[in-house]
Design a protein around this motif. Structure first.
Motif, PDB file in Angstrom:
ATOM      1  N   ALA A 264       0.857  -1.193   0.000  1.00 21.74           N
ATOM      2  CA  ALA A 264       0.000   0.000   0.000  1.00 21.74           C
ATOM      3  C   ALA A 264       0.884   1.231   0.000  1.00 21.74           C
ATOM      4  O   ALA A 264       1.905   1.273   0.683  1.00 21.74           O
ATOM      5  CB  ALA A 264      -0.905  -0.011   1.224  1.00 21.74           C
ATOM      6  N   ASN A 265       0.511   2.239  -0.784  1.00 22.35           N
ATOM      7  CA  ASN A 265       1.376   3.403  -0.923  1.00 22.35           C
ATOM      8  C   ASN A 265       0.517   4.636  -1.175  1.00 22.35           C
ATOM      9  O   ASN A 265      -0.354   4.627  -2.046  1.00 22.35           O
ATOM     10  CB  ASN A 265       2.345   3.192  -2.097  1.00 22.35           C
ATOM     11  CG  ASN A 265       3.505   4.169  -2.055  1.00 22.35           C
ATOM     12  OD1 ASN A 265       3.347   5.325  -1.701  1.00 22.35           O
ATOM     13  ND2 ASN A 265       4.684   3.684  -2.410  1.00 22.35           N
ATOM     14  N   ALA A 266       0.780   5.704  -0.422  1.00 24.29           N
ATOM     15  CA  ALA A 266       0.043   6.958  -0.616  1.00 24.29           C
ATOM     16  C   ALA A 266       0.322   7.549  -1.991  1.00 24.29           C
ATOM     17  O   ALA A 266      -0.525   8.253  -2.560  1.00 24.29           O
ATOM     18  CB  ALA A 266       0.420   7.956   0.476  1.00 24.29           C
ATOM     19  N   LEU A 267       1.495   7.248  -2.554  1.00 24.39           N
ATOM     20  CA  LEU A 267       1.821   7.744  -3.891  1.00 24.39           C
ATOM     21  C   LEU A 267       0.870   7.163  -4.935  1.00 24.39           C
ATOM     22  O   LEU A 267       0.559   7.827  -5.940  1.00 24.39           O
ATOM     23  CB  LEU A 267       3.269   7.383  -4.242  1.00 24.39           C
ATOM     24  CG  LEU A 267       3.786   7.883  -5.599  1.00 24.39           C
ATOM     25  CD1 LEU A 267       3.718   9.405  -5.671  1.00 24.39           C
ATOM     26  CD2 LEU A 267       5.214   7.392  -5.827  1.00 24.39           C
ATOM     27  N   ASP A 268       0.392   5.941  -4.719  1.00 26.62           N
ATOM     28  CA  ASP A 268      -0.574   5.332  -5.640  1.00 26.62           C
ATOM     29  C   ASP A 268      -1.863   6.143  -5.680  1.00 26.62           C
ATOM     30  O   ASP A 268      -2.464   6.317  -6.750  1.00 26.62           O
ATOM     31  CB  ASP A 268      -0.877   3.900  -5.214  1.00 26.62           C
ATOM     32  CG  ASP A 268       0.298   2.975  -5.451  1.00 26.62           C
ATOM     33  OD1 ASP A 268       1.194   3.358  -6.225  1.00 26.62           O
ATOM     34  OD2 ASP A 268       0.322   1.879  -4.871  1.00 26.62           O
ATOM     35  N   ILE A 269      -2.320   6.625  -4.526  1.00 31.22           N
ATOM     36  CA  ILE A 269      -3.550   7.403  -4.468  1.00 31.22           C
ATOM     37  C   ILE A 269      -3.391   8.711  -5.250  1.00 31.22           C
ATOM     38  O   ILE A 269      -4.275   9.115  -6.013  1.00 31.22           O
ATOM     39  CB  ILE A 269      -3.946   7.688  -3.006  1.00 31.22           C
ATOM     40  CG1 ILE A 269      -4.172   6.375  -2.247  1.00 31.22           C
ATOM     41  CG2 ILE A 269      -5.180   8.574  -2.931  1.00 31.22           C
ATOM     42  CD1 ILE A 269      -4.498   6.556  -0.780  1.00 31.22           C
ATOM     43  N   LEU A 270      -2.233   9.362  -5.086  1.00 31.07           N
ATOM     44  CA  LEU A 270      -1.970  10.597  -5.825  1.00 31.07           C
ATOM     45  C   LEU A 270      -1.929  10.334  -7.327  1.00 31.07           C
ATOM     46  O   LEU A 270      -2.515  11.084  -8.119  1.00 31.07           O
ATOM     47  CB  LEU A 270      -0.651  11.209  -5.353  1.00 31.07           C
ATOM     48  CG  LEU A 270      -0.177  12.467  -6.101  1.00 31.07           C
ATOM     49  CD1 LEU A 270      -1.196  13.593  -5.937  1.00 31.07           C
ATOM     50  CD2 LEU A 270       1.197  12.902  -5.604  1.00 31.07           C
ATOM     51  N   THR A 271      -1.260   9.252  -7.720  1.00 37.08           N
ATOM     52  CA  THR A 271      -1.161   8.905  -9.140  1.00 37.08           C
ATOM     53  C   THR A 271      -2.530   8.616  -9.735  1.00 37.08           C
ATOM     54  O   THR A 271      -2.849   9.037 -10.856  1.00 37.08           O
ATOM     55  CB  THR A 271      -0.249   7.682  -9.320  1.00 37.08           C
ATOM     56  OG1 THR A 271       1.038   7.968  -8.763  1.00 37.08           O
ATOM     57  CG2 THR A 271      -0.082   7.323 -10.789  1.00 37.08           C
ATOM     58  N   ASP A 272      -3.350   7.890  -8.990  1.00 38.55           N
ATOM     59  CA  ASP A 272      -4.698   7.558  -9.475  1.00 38.55           C
ATOM     60  C   ASP A 272      -5.543   8.819  -9.670  1.00 38.55           C
ATOM     61  O   ASP A 272      -6.296   8.931 -10.644  1.00 38.55           O
ATOM     62  CB  ASP A 272      -5.380   6.602  -8.503  1.00 38.55           C
ATOM     63  CG  ASP A 272      -4.649   5.276  -8.384  1.00 38.55           C
ATOM     64  OD1 ASP A 272      -3.856   4.961  -9.295  1.00 38.55           O
ATOM     65  OD2 ASP A 272      -4.856   4.564  -7.390  1.00 38.55           O
TER      66      ASP A 272
END
Length: 497
Positions: free
Chosen positions: A107-115
């Motif tokens: 799980a990564n907060a960067l994934d949420i930003l990218t999405d």
């Protein structure tokens, strides 16, 4: 059209983000746990960048579909953008939290930003005149493709394509490493007890015994372990490592004479007055742990060849609040590369095993056995692996946990690309032969059943394993399911205009 794009985007988000769909829920769900899992992720490999690109593309498609649906509400475009960002961010956050619960994917907060950025890009693309102009020509492009399809869609061409595709796909799958084998083990990894080579995952506890075999021992043989008979295997050919530990040693030799000795990293511990444990075993913690003086190449190579093993250990944890997981035993070189790890995460036993499916870090998924450790109590753990089956015994034969490595989700991606296109081709062949019932029956049996039998037989022989009825049924399910879905979809493409 755009509604379909949104649905396909949403479906792909869940298929990709939650693979391999394993949710053991062995931990209590809390905000502290979720934050801890987010903090564990490290964006350090090329595949992490590739995953970000895939995620960006996926949410761009999703954003396009949402933009079209919201435009029909006649809202201001900027309001549409805000709604799209709220929906996509919430959806991404939910999938990331599910990843933390499953303990399978990072799980990564960067994934949420990218999405969120991807969804905004979808909104931007939808509102470009050039993009809308291209959409107007979609029906024209589809019509021309349909004409070409009808021209080449004949029984000889389809039959040739069916056979050619099956041969190419079968050879390709047979040459690929199977999900269950251990051929991707790295022989240069050292054997460590109580920590990683980098020193970043210490475990506090006591280890009395370590035995490793290159075979999955039978239940009767494992029963001898629990009866206290460890020496009976000392001279058997399958025994690769046998370390017995006593307090106060400076190094520990493998009793089989096949592996390098284990030596201390840090100052060797000495038994204190407040330590009431028996003299057998060795104390490990953050200031001192054991490491092989050289890589146990012989052990790694033997297990790579046999694709199975048994690990027999007696351990005692000094604390339940140990996370990471804390490394009890590990064949690894750092936090991201390992062959095998036995660890502790609170009261749970965590196993990471490197296979083509689980990856070079062995955590796709990692195996979690809940409620194993109790503070100050020794535990006898035996783990066997063979033919995708991982069996974990805790203290007695009756306390058995079984796992399939990898999960069925990997097999879906392994067999799907073979049998879904084959079934579509078979559906076209059956449509072309409409009215010839005897021929259609022969084609249905030979094209639907025979490829599944041939491929599973080929994989069983090339990988030296038994014929799997489960795999055969999965192949047939792909074929039958695709035939049923494609049944009403191919006819419009075959009708002349």
């Amino acid at each position: 059209m755009y509604f379909n794009v949104a649905v396909l985007g949403l479906l792909w988000i869940f298929l990709y983000k939650l693979f391999p769909y394993s949710f053991p829920l062995t931990k209590s769900f809390s905000l502290e746990f979720v934050v801890h899992r987010f903090g564990e992720d490290e964006f350090s490999q090329a595949k992490d960048f590739v995953e970000l690109v895939i995620s960006l593309f996926t949410f761009t498609l999703f954003g396009v579909g949402l933009a079209d649906l919201l435009q029909k509400k006649k809202l201001v475009s900027t309001v549409n953008l805000v709604i799209i960002l709220l929906i996509s961010t919430s959806l991404s956050a939910v999938t990331e939290v599910l990843q933390t619960i499953s303990a399978v994917r990072n799980a990564n907060a960067l994934d949420i930003l990218t999405d969120s950025i991807g969804a905004a890009m979808g909104w931007f693309c939808f509102h470009q005149a050039r993009f809308l102009k291209l959409a107007r020509y979609a029906s024209v492009i589809r019509l021309r493709a349909k004409i070409l399809f009808q021209y080449y869609c004949s029984l000889p061409i389809l039959a040739t394509g069916f056979v050619a595709y099956f041969i190419i796909a079968a050879i390709g799958v047979a040459l690929l490493p199977t999900a269950a084998d251990l051929r991707n083990w790295d022989s240069s990894f050292p054997l460590l007890l109580g920590n990683e080579l980098t020193g970043g995952r210490p475990w506090s506890g006591n280890i009395e015994l370590v035995q490793i075999f290159d075979q999955a021992l039978t239940e009767a043989e494992i029963g001898r372990f629990f009866s206290g008979n460890q020496q009976s295997f000392a001279h058997e050919s399958s025994l690769l490592a046998f370390y017995e530990f006593t307090r106060g040693g400076k190094e520990y030799s493998d009793q089989t004479g096949q592996l390098p000795e284990l030596s201390w990293v840090g100052e060797p511990p000495h038994k204190g007055k407040d330590d009431e444990r028996k003299d057998s075993g060795v104390l490990l913690n953050a200031t001192h742990w054991l490491q092989s003086s050289a890589p146990p190449t012989y052990l790694n190579e033997r297990i790579k060849q046999s694709a199975q093993f048994t690990l027999n250990v007696i351990v005692q944890s000094d604390a339940l609040k140990q996370q990471g997981p804390a490394r009890i035993l590990s064949l690894s070189k750092d936090l991201q590369h390992r062959n095998l790890t036995l660890g502790q995460d609170d009261s749970s036993l965590v196993i990471r095993l490197r296979t083509p499916a689980t990856g070079i870090n062995g955590r796709n998924p990692e195996i979690v056995v809940p409620q194993v450790f109790t503070e100050g109590e020794p535990h006898h753990l035996v783990m066997t692996y063979a033919d995708s089956n991982l069996r974990v015994y805790v203290d007695k034969l009756e306390h058995l946990y079984t796992f399939n490595v990898p999960s069925w989700g990997y097999k879906v991606l392994y067999y799907g690309p073979v049998f879904v296109p084959l079934a579509i081709l078979l559906s076209l062949i059956l449509s072309v032969t409409r009215g010839l019932l005897p021929l259609r029956i022969i084609l249905l049996v030979s094209g639907g059943v025979l490829p599944s039998l041939l491929l599973e037989g080929l994989l069983a022989s090339t990988n030296h394993r038994s014929f799997s009825l489960e795999n055969l049924l999965m192949c047939l399910a792909f074929t039958i399911g695709t035939l049923l879905i494609a049944r009403g979809q191919v006819q419009p493409w075959l009708k002349a205009h």
